[in-house]
Design a protein around this motif. Sequence first.
Motif, PDB file in Angstrom:
ATOM      1  N   ARG B  48       0.833  -1.209   0.000  1.00  0.00           N
ATOM      2  CA  ARG B  48       0.000   0.000   0.000  1.00  0.00           C
ATOM      3  C   ARG B  48       0.863   1.254   0.000  1.00  0.00           C
ATOM      4  N   LEU B  53      -1.040   4.482  -1.214  1.00  0.00           N
ATOM      5  CA  LEU B  53      -2.240   4.518  -0.374  1.00  0.00           C
ATOM      6  C   LEU B  53      -1.908   4.830   1.076  1.00  0.00           C
ATOM      7  N   ARG B  72      -0.314  10.545  -6.083  1.00  0.00           N
ATOM      8  CA  ARG B  72      -1.595   9.870  -5.846  1.00  0.00           C
ATOM      9  C   ARG B  72      -1.489   8.436  -6.342  1.00  0.00           C
ATOM     10  N   PRO B  73      -2.283   7.529  -5.749  1.00  0.00           N
ATOM     11  CA  PRO B  73      -2.266   6.139  -6.243  1.00  0.00           C
ATOM     12  C   PRO B  73      -2.538   6.061  -7.746  1.00  0.00           C
ATOM     13  N   SER B  74      -3.463   6.886  -8.238  1.00  0.00           N
ATOM     14  CA  SER B  74      -3.774   6.818  -9.675  1.00  0.00           C
ATOM     15  C   SER B  74      -2.570   7.230 -10.511  1.00  0.00           C
ATOM     16  N   ALA B  77      -0.292   4.304 -10.749  1.00  0.00           N
ATOM     17  CA  ALA B  77      -0.801   3.365 -11.761  1.00  0.00           C
ATOM     18  C   ALA B  77      -0.404   3.839 -13.157  1.00  0.00           C
ATOM     19  N   HIS B  78      -0.480   5.148 -13.374  1.00  0.00           N
ATOM     20  CA  HIS B  78      -0.104   5.687 -14.686  1.00  0.00           C
ATOM     21  C   HIS B  78       1.385   5.535 -14.960  1.00  0.00           C
ATOM     22  N   HIS B  83      -1.404  -2.458  -9.078  1.00  0.00           N
ATOM     23  CA  HIS B  83      -1.574  -3.002  -7.727  1.00  0.00           C
ATOM     24  C   HIS B  83      -2.846  -3.844  -7.726  1.00  0.00           C
ATOM     25  N   PRO B  85      -5.047  -5.429  -5.215  1.00  0.00           N
ATOM     26  CA  PRO B  85      -5.073  -5.269  -3.761  1.00  0.00           C
ATOM     27  C   PRO B  85      -5.530  -6.521  -3.022  1.00  0.00           C
ATOM     28  N   ARG B  89     -11.097  -6.609  -4.294  1.00  0.00           N
ATOM     29  CA  ARG B  89     -11.684  -5.276  -4.451  1.00  0.00           C
ATOM     30  C   ARG B  89     -12.173  -4.994  -5.868  1.00  0.00           C
ATOM     31  N   VAL B 102     -12.902   0.311 -17.162  1.00  0.00           N
ATOM     32  CA  VAL B 102     -12.620   1.477 -16.322  1.00  0.00           C
ATOM     33  C   VAL B 102     -11.145   1.469 -15.881  1.00  0.00           C
ATOM     34  N   SER B 103     -10.484   0.324 -15.999  1.00  0.00           N
ATOM     35  CA  SER B 103      -9.087   0.208 -15.578  1.00  0.00           C
ATOM     36  C   SER B 103      -8.111   0.404 -16.729  1.00  0.00           C
ATOM     37  N   TRP B 104      -8.633   0.623 -17.910  1.00  0.00           N
ATOM     38  CA  TRP B 104      -7.759   0.804 -19.078  1.00  0.00           C
ATOM     39  C   TRP B 104      -7.223   2.227 -19.103  1.00  0.00           C
ATOM     40  N   LEU B 105      -5.916   2.356 -19.212  1.00  0.00           N
ATOM     41  CA  LEU B 105      -5.327   3.683 -19.280  1.00  0.00           C
ATOM     42  C   LEU B 105      -4.765   3.878 -20.676  1.00  0.00           C
ATOM     43  N   ARG B 150      -7.677  -6.599 -14.326  1.00  0.00           N
ATOM     44  CA  ARG B 150      -7.775  -5.148 -14.146  1.00  0.00           C
ATOM     45  C   ARG B 150      -6.386  -4.539 -14.026  1.00  0.00           C
TER      46      ARG B 150
END
Lengths: 286, 236
Positions: B48, B53, B72-74, B77-78, B83, B85, B89, B102-105, B150
């Motif tokens: 975390r 986080l 930030r966590p986001s 991810a970028h 992660h 978790p 989740r 929604v998890s696709w960047l 994800r």
Amino acid sequence: MIQALISGLLLGGVYGLFSMGFSLAFGVMRIINFAHGAMVMIAMYLVFYAYTLLGIDPLWMVLLAPVAIAALGSVVYVGVYRRFVGRTTLQQLLAAIALGLVLQSLAELAFSPETRALRNSWGSHYILVGGVFLSYAQAIAFAVAVICVALVELVLRFTRWGQAIRAVADDAEAAEIVGQNAQAINLGAFGLATGLAGVAGTVLVTYYPFNPVVGFSLMPIALIATVLGGLGSVGGAFLGGIICGIVQQMTSALWAPALQDLPLYGLLLVFLAFRPYGLFGRRAAH
Amino acid sequence: MTALLEVRGLSVSYGGLRALKDVSFSVAPGECFVLLGANGAGKTSLLRCIGGLVRPVAGAISGNGLSLLGLRPSAIAHRGIAHVPEGRRVFPHLSVFENLSVSWLRRPGGPTLPDAVERIYGMFPRLAERRHQLAGTLSGGEQQALAIGRGLMNSPSLLMLDEPSLGLAPVITRQVFSQLNSIRESGIALLLVEQNASSLDLATRGLVLANGSVALAGSRDNLRDSAFVRRAYLGL
Ligand SMILES: Nc1ncnc2c1ncn2[C@@H]1O[C@H](COP(=O)(O)OP(=O)(O)OP(=O)(O)O)[C@@H](O)[C@H]1O
Ligand SMILES: [Mg+2]
């Protein structure tokens, strides 16, 4: 009787419209935005002055007022609510009530407490359809409300932004983990929610007398509609609003106008006690 | 050569309680680094903290040579650090497809959304069958597959997994580990937190956490041969 049903349906559409925004903010951020009604009220003044001072037809304001109110909502979110996301419900609720009262007092200062009505060229027209009088303004308000609920549902369901809003509603931390900036999504969702209050205020002002207190007086309706529709459900809140409108107008016609809200509050108590997830049994926002 | 992930002197506290003390390690591109530790050893706190986080009280974390502290966590991810978790989740009221979508960047040179989703469906055919089902209705193994899928949606260079075997039947656990092995073979490095010592089969290197500190670190074979791991995790 039919008359009451129809006018209840039309009024209920607008109740549904602003209840949707209230429910959205709750579903995504767990914010009980008691200042939501104040946003409706401010939109009403905005449209009123745009018409009386600048001669802008309220219909045009359907596009402009929501943008202005969403901007105000964003300021409110960044200035106040952002600090309360994740705090206890009581702290957050008290902050929201205080915020609503501040906005209301400011409106009383700026616009005076007197009750006004917007009298435009078409606001008081009636059309007779199958023996039922339809207020032109109410019919337009209803149509706008239906268009808005359809658009919002489509956005929430089929766009990636909508998916992200629903993901944050489900689990804000997990949404961050997969790369969604939850703070930005919250801000956007709150803008959308207050924008809906802006639309509601715009269409309501064409036939509904208003003063700075009107916002707070609408909040019980938003609460009841949200509970009926299932807490946090946007489409459910719209239907809940329609039910509120119909129950209210039927009571008023069949019983007494002064008692029009009584069955609504009764309904709220019954639902909270026996069906807290609302008519449609969905627990969370979607 | 810069490490994919470099952790130096990391300490984490919750109020007065020290959960991690001076933890250091690094993960190289393409490897599988396993973090073993008993309940409460601080494994989740470590992931975390890397994932943004939890804020550390001391230490440094960098990804590809750039500090990750304060992001930030986001944003992390970028940066290509995904992660998965503890507890999976998944978004229960989103469909399987929506969880992935929604998890696709969007990233330069990365796959399109349909390509990325198809790749996950190819890896986990069960998810393809259930693409329109709400994620909350999936079984534990399917939810774990979705959580991993994800994580892969952003084409990460490092995938961090927090006890992916937790609560799964042994057969399913073996399937998950074999999927993780093929993910690593495709060139994605893994940082795998486990209490299940069969995860060592996947490992290139690893460490053992005890009470928030590194008790032991080394190659897979060092760890396997150590008396501590044999006693505590392999039941030998
Ligand atoms: N949010 C928190 N607040 C306070 N203490 C915490 C918090 N999270 C973890 N801890 C404590 O920190 C220590 C390490 O917990 P952590 O969850 O990191 O361990 P873990 O190795 O992941 O354990 P497990 O195998 O049970 O998942 C534990 O003593 C735990 O009680
Ligand atoms: Mg853990």
